[in-house]
Enzyme design. Sequence first.
Site, PDB file in Angstrom:
ATOM      1  NE  ARG A  43     -11.227  -7.271   9.011  1.00  0.00           N
ATOM      2  CZ  ARG A  43     -10.518  -6.235   8.599  1.00  0.00           C
ATOM      3  NH1 ARG A  43     -11.033  -5.034   8.596  1.00  0.00           N
ATOM      4  NH2 ARG A  43      -9.266  -6.386   8.176  1.00  0.00           N
TER       5      ARG A  43
ATOM      6  CG  HIS B 230      -1.542 -10.275   6.380  1.00  0.00           C
ATOM      7  ND1 HIS B 230      -0.283  -9.739   6.469  1.00  0.00           N
ATOM      8  CD2 HIS B 230      -2.366  -9.256   5.997  1.00  0.00           C
ATOM      9  CE1 HIS B 230      -0.328  -8.451   6.184  1.00  0.00           C
ATOM     10  NE2 HIS B 230      -1.580  -8.129   5.881  1.00  0.00           N
TER      11      HIS B 230
ATOM     12  CG  ASP C 131       1.081  -4.865   4.524  1.00  0.00           C
ATOM     13  OD1 ASP C 131       0.336  -4.012   4.013  1.00  0.00           O
ATOM     14  OD2 ASP C 131       0.690  -5.643   5.413  1.00  0.00           O
TER      15      ASP C 131
ATOM     16  CG  HIS D  77      -1.639  -1.249   1.487  1.00  0.00           C
ATOM     17  ND1 HIS D  77      -2.734  -1.630   0.761  1.00  0.00           N
ATOM     18  CD2 HIS D  77      -1.425  -2.237   2.390  1.00  0.00           C
ATOM     19  CE1 HIS D  77      -3.179  -2.801   1.210  1.00  0.00           C
ATOM     20  NE2 HIS D  77      -2.396  -3.194   2.194  1.00  0.00           N
TER      21      HIS D  77
END
Length: 412
Positions: A188, A249, A300, A31
């Site tokens: 989620r 992950h 990340d 990111h």
Amino acid sequence: MASLWHDAGMEPSANDSEHVVLPGFANAHSHAFQRLLRGRVQRGLPRAAAGERDSFWTWRETMYACAETLDVAALEASARLTWAECLEAGYTAVGEFHYLHRPTGAVVPGIEAAQAMIRAARQTGIRLRLLMTAYRRGGFGTPLSARQQRFDSGTVAELSDWVDTLSASLSVGDRAHIGLGFAIHSVRAVEPELLGAVAEAARVRGMPLHVHASEQPAEVVACRQHMGLSPIGLLDAMGVLGPDCGVVHATHVDAADIALLAARGATVILCPTTEGDLGDGVPPTDAFRHAGVPLAIGSDSHAVIDPFAELRRLEYDARAATGRRCVVVGDDGDPVPALLDIGAAQGMRVLGFEGVGDRVTLRSGSRFFSGVAPGDRAAAALLGGSAALVDQVEVAGQTLVVDGRHVAVGLS
Ligand SMILES: [Zn+2]
């Protein structure tokens, strides 16, 4: 026996024949804008703040606040900075997990920010797999919060249109270095009935699909409560897992999850320095390898941009978890092919850049290598070195880093 150590020589050597040349590393999970958090999030919250201990979830609030400050120009600058640093560290390809679909200044979500990412890839010369991320809700049965509205990806059809528009905008020259893909932010953030639709959109286009899963125990608990399955189990039930799928992950997985990942041929993308920084936990690296799950690495959040640091932490965490040494090694005990498979080959594959011949040349004259036999230098670098050893980096035959510095663009 003493001569064994002395024979290797104790002075730095600049002998070209002793250069250590490694393949370009693949940063399979990024990111870019989170590079701007470096330093800010390494300080803890004042103890009085909300009476709360620092955690992944307090880090996330800081990250959301950072995202709110970014317009398109700031995003583009952050990506240029991050990817130039990636190249200097030896990463020649990056998988950008892009979910900031409505930067500050944009009225509605769209592709302005994604276009900025593509410009930054052209300017730096890094290989980019731009993973357009489905992000639709705040949690199980929870709408997007006010802060999460800027991540809204709309319907799967709208997200697919964005991917097609961006893909069509790439020139023939771009296509050797830049490609699109899909991502699911997490179980989620996307309704279960749409998980399969995103996977199908990627599959029909022959594009990679990445997904964050099982990073934090709370996500696993919530998924089991609402869906009766682990996140990995849910992704499998909805047809998401497959050979083109990168699961990011997978820290909190059980034996059934690992068996599913192996059976579907999904790649697990470990981000050891970020997972350490965020207190995520230690992944079952040894079990993944025994089950035959391909592994890759990503930086990340970019608290650290250094493939040597990622691979060393991956190995050291596996040692701490198993009580053994030399866990990630081949049958002959050599860590170099095993770590380069994770750091380069599998990462390139899960980004859709399989077989590229990028090269990273280390400083053979560095004092780090003094007294290290030529045949031991790659192992020494991977398990004891750092990105500071990188001298030159070539992407598709073009030298983009000279003497450890990125040369394609200025970092203004
Ligand atoms: Zn991530």
